[in-house]
Design a protein around this motif. Structure first.
Motif, PDB file in Angstrom:
ATOM      1  N   PHE A 102       0.846  -1.191   0.000  1.00  0.00           N
ATOM      2  CA  PHE A 102       0.000   0.000   0.000  1.00  0.00           C
ATOM      3  C   PHE A 102       0.884   1.244   0.000  1.00  0.00           C
ATOM      4  CE2 PHE A 102      -2.281  -3.314   2.331  1.00  0.00           C
ATOM      5  CZ  PHE A 102      -3.469  -3.381   1.621  1.00  0.00           C
ATOM      6  N   THR A 103       0.741   2.066  -1.014  1.00  0.00           N
ATOM      7  CA  THR A 103       1.428   3.348  -1.034  1.00  0.00           C
ATOM      8  C   THR A 103       0.488   4.400  -0.460  1.00  0.00           C
ATOM      9  OG1 THR A 103       0.678   3.696  -3.304  1.00  0.00           O
ATOM     10  CG2 THR A 103       2.876   2.746  -2.992  1.00  0.00           C
ATOM     11  N   PRO A 104       0.994   5.554  -0.001  1.00  0.00           N
ATOM     12  CA  PRO A 104       0.107   6.580   0.558  1.00  0.00           C
ATOM     13  C   PRO A 104      -1.011   6.949  -0.413  1.00  0.00           C
ATOM     14  CG  PRO A 104       2.387   7.119   1.034  1.00  0.00           C
ATOM     15  CD  PRO A 104       2.418   5.937   0.111  1.00  0.00           C
ATOM     16  N   GLY A 105      -2.247   6.919   0.076  1.00  0.00           N
ATOM     17  CA  GLY A 105      -3.398   7.253  -0.745  1.00  0.00           C
ATOM     18  C   GLY A 105      -3.993   6.083  -1.501  1.00  0.00           C
ATOM     19  N   ASP A 106      -3.362   4.914  -1.448  1.00  0.00           N
ATOM     20  CA  ASP A 106      -3.860   3.727  -2.153  1.00  0.00           C
ATOM     21  C   ASP A 106      -4.429   2.754  -1.130  1.00  0.00           C
ATOM     22  OD1 ASP A 106      -4.377   1.536  -3.721  1.00  0.00           O
ATOM     23  OD2 ASP A 106      -2.274   1.022  -4.066  1.00  0.00           O
ATOM     24  N   ALA A 107      -5.760   2.671  -1.070  1.00  0.00           N
ATOM     25  CA  ALA A 107      -6.410   1.825  -0.068  1.00  0.00           C
ATOM     26  C   ALA A 107      -6.510   0.369  -0.503  1.00  0.00           C
ATOM     27  CB  ALA A 107      -7.805   2.362   0.235  1.00  0.00           C
ATOM     28  N   HIS A 108      -6.335   0.093  -1.798  1.00  0.00           N
ATOM     29  CA  HIS A 108      -6.533  -1.261  -2.306  1.00  0.00           C
ATOM     30  C   HIS A 108      -5.230  -2.049  -2.412  1.00  0.00           C
ATOM     31  CE1 HIS A 108     -10.620  -0.088  -3.004  1.00  0.00           C
ATOM     32  NE2 HIS A 108     -10.265   0.846  -3.861  1.00  0.00           N
ATOM     33  N   GLY A 109      -4.143  -1.372  -2.702  1.00  0.00           N
ATOM     34  CA  GLY A 109      -2.854  -2.035  -2.756  1.00  0.00           C
ATOM     35  C   GLY A 109      -2.591  -2.732  -4.077  1.00  0.00           C
ATOM     36  N   SER A 110      -1.338  -3.133  -4.252  1.00  0.00           N
ATOM     37  CA  SER A 110      -0.937  -3.876  -5.444  1.00  0.00           C
ATOM     38  C   SER A 110      -0.040  -5.028  -5.021  1.00  0.00           C
ATOM     39  CB  SER A 110      -0.195  -2.962  -6.430  1.00  0.00           C
ATOM     40  OG  SER A 110       0.999  -2.467  -5.848  1.00  0.00           O
ATOM     41  N   PRO A 111      -0.069  -6.141  -5.756  1.00  0.00           N
ATOM     42  CA  PRO A 111       0.744  -7.295  -5.376  1.00  0.00           C
ATOM     43  C   PRO A 111       2.224  -7.025  -5.593  1.00  0.00           C
ATOM     44  CG  PRO A 111      -0.296  -7.673  -7.494  1.00  0.00           C
ATOM     45  CD  PRO A 111      -0.875  -6.393  -6.970  1.00  0.00           C
ATOM     46  N   ALA A 112       3.026  -7.618  -4.744  1.00  0.00           N
ATOM     47  CA  ALA A 112       4.476  -7.532  -4.884  1.00  0.00           C
ATOM     48  C   ALA A 112       5.007  -8.926  -5.179  1.00  0.00           C
ATOM     49  CB  ALA A 112       5.110  -6.977  -3.613  1.00  0.00           C
ATOM     50  N   GLY A 113       5.738  -9.050  -6.265  1.00  0.00           N
ATOM     51  CA  GLY A 113       6.259 -10.347  -6.669  1.00  0.00           C
ATOM     52  C   GLY A 113       7.573 -10.662  -5.982  1.00  0.00           C
ATOM     53  N   LEU A 114       7.691 -11.864  -5.475  1.00  0.00           N
ATOM     54  CA  LEU A 114       8.914 -12.307  -4.818  1.00  0.00           C
ATOM     55  C   LEU A 114       9.984 -12.592  -5.865  1.00  0.00           C
ATOM     56  CD1 LEU A 114      10.437 -13.244  -2.284  1.00  0.00           C
ATOM     57  CD2 LEU A 114       9.369 -15.479  -2.569  1.00  0.00           C
ATOM     58  N   ASP A 115      11.140 -11.933  -5.735  1.00  0.00           N
ATOM     59  CA  ASP A 115      12.241 -12.130  -6.675  1.00  0.00           C
ATOM     60  C   ASP A 115      13.207 -13.208  -6.202  1.00  0.00           C
ATOM     61  OD1 ASP A 115      11.250 -10.136  -8.323  1.00  0.00           O
ATOM     62  OD2 ASP A 115      12.408  -8.568  -7.337  1.00  0.00           O
ATOM     63  N   GLU A 116      13.660 -13.068  -4.967  1.00  0.00           N
ATOM     64  CA  GLU A 116      14.661 -13.998  -4.455  1.00  0.00           C
ATOM     65  C   GLU A 116      14.814 -13.806  -2.953  1.00  0.00           C
ATOM     66  OE1 GLU A 116      18.330 -13.010  -6.292  1.00  0.00           O
ATOM     67  OE2 GLU A 116      18.269 -10.908  -5.688  1.00  0.00           O
ATOM     68  N   ARG A 117      15.412 -14.772  -2.335  1.00  0.00           N
ATOM     69  CA  ARG A 117      15.784 -14.606  -0.939  1.00  0.00           C
ATOM     70  C   ARG A 117      16.880 -13.555  -0.839  1.00  0.00           C
ATOM     71  NH1 ARG A 117      16.447 -21.018   0.615  1.00  0.00           N
ATOM     72  NH2 ARG A 117      14.463 -21.704  -0.278  1.00  0.00           N
ATOM     73  N   SER A 118      16.997 -12.943   0.329  1.00  0.00           N
ATOM     74  CA  SER A 118      18.022 -11.916   0.497  1.00  0.00           C
ATOM     75  C   SER A 118      18.643 -12.029   1.877  1.00  0.00           C
ATOM     76  CB  SER A 118      17.428 -10.521   0.307  1.00  0.00           C
ATOM     77  OG  SER A 118      16.531 -10.219   1.354  1.00  0.00           O
ATOM     78  N   ASP A 119      19.803 -11.421   2.029  1.00  0.00           N
ATOM     79  CA  ASP A 119      20.429 -11.352   3.344  1.00  0.00           C
ATOM     80  C   ASP A 119      19.654 -10.370   4.217  1.00  0.00           C
ATOM     81  OD1 ASP A 119      22.455 -13.100   2.595  1.00  0.00           O
ATOM     82  OD2 ASP A 119      23.717 -11.467   1.840  1.00  0.00           O
ATOM     83  N   PRO A 120      19.681 -10.557   5.530  1.00  0.00           N
ATOM     84  CA  PRO A 120      19.049  -9.574   6.419  1.00  0.00           C
ATOM     85  C   PRO A 120      19.668  -8.195   6.224  1.00  0.00           C
ATOM     86  CG  PRO A 120      19.580 -11.590   7.613  1.00  0.00           C
ATOM     87  CD  PRO A 120      20.234 -11.707   6.267  1.00  0.00           C
ATOM     88  N   LEU A 121      18.891  -7.161   6.492  1.00  0.00           N
ATOM     89  CA  LEU A 121      19.381  -5.797   6.348  1.00  0.00           C
ATOM     90  C   LEU A 121      20.445  -5.504   7.401  1.00  0.00           C
ATOM     91  CD1 LEU A 121      15.966  -4.013   5.729  1.00  0.00           C
ATOM     92  CD2 LEU A 121      17.757  -4.487   4.040  1.00  0.00           C
TER      93      LEU A 121
END
Length: 259
Positions: free
Chosen positions: A125-144
């Protein structure tokens, strides 16, 4: 599914071209954009397809189907962390239960940033977007990792003061408390959030500020008083120990106290 056969527990998880194309193409379809029910159903369908090739992982890299921006969602620590690839800020999230076993992840001003479905997939959900959009998983990642330090805090402060002065039209004094200077990487991280907060804030209120004061504290806080923006940083709380740029922007725009 054929994709599943190509995956192992140690290999990166990626989408097939067909699923990636569906995620982008379906969100862009004009008919769906006009129908909130269809948008939600479409987002759930993409999550279901993603789940067939991407089981839940503590830290993973995603791409927002609507904007194309990539981000990392890190759930290896005590609270979820979100970082966009094109921005240095790490956003701390908190989880709350939703329907059907899903959960919402909110930022420090209480805004829903994403929904994680029961299947472990993400709706952004971006600011002002109540419905949202799907986010596709690309790959595993290291912790931040922890925020990096430039090596010269005073030079960093001077550069920030110059940048903010150009934005608000007059000089601004920036101070960092001596006790916090012992944690220079967290001090710089808070200063970076302050810069982004100024850019996001109501420009009228931002131009009324004459100073930024960043101090060592027991917990994160931000407020404006007598023309000075005060930011509290608790280094031992990690990323949760400083306010987000959105919280700073809100404090500037309201020109009132928030903690």
């Amino acid at each position: 599914m054929g994709v599943m056969k190509n995956l192992s527990s140690s290999s990166p998880i990626v989408f097939s071209a067909g699923i990636a194309a569906f995620a982008v193409g379906s969100v862009a379809a004009p008919a769906l954009a006009e129908d909130p029910q269809s948008e939600r159903a479409n987002a759930d369908l993409v999550s279901l397809l993603n789940a067939q090739v991407a089981p839940r992982h503590p830290s993973a890299r995603y791409t927002d189907a609507a904007s194309g921006r990539s981000f990392t969602l890190d759930r290896t620590g005590p609270y979820p962390l979100l970082k966009y690839e094109d921005v240095s800020e790490v956003i701390v999230l908190s989880a709350s239960n939703a329907q059907r076993g899903d959960e919402f992840l909110k930022n420090d001003v209480g805004r829903n940033v994403m929904k994680v479905t029961e299947l472990g997939n993400v709706i952004l959900f971006t600011p002002g977007d109540a419905h949202g959009s799907p986010a596709g998983l690309d790959e595993r990642s290291d912790p931040l990792g922890l925020p990096e330090y430039s090596g010269d805090l005073d030079e960093r402060i001077a550069g920030s003061a110059e940048m903010l002065a150009q934005k608000i039209g007059h000089d601004i004094a920036i101070s960092i408390e001596p006790e916090l200077r012992q944690y220079a990487n967290w001090a710089e991280d808070a200063l970076s959030n302050a810069e982004r907060g100024f850019r996001r804030a109501n420009s009228k209120f931002a131009s009324e500020l004459t100073g930024v004061r960043i101090v060592f504290s027991k917990g994160a806080f931000v407020y404006c008083e007598e023309g000075v923006l005060s930011i509290g940083v608790a280094p031992h709380e990690g990323f949760a120990g400083r306010p987000s740029s959105e919280a700073i922007a809100l404090a500037i725009s309201l020109n009132g106290h928030r903690s």
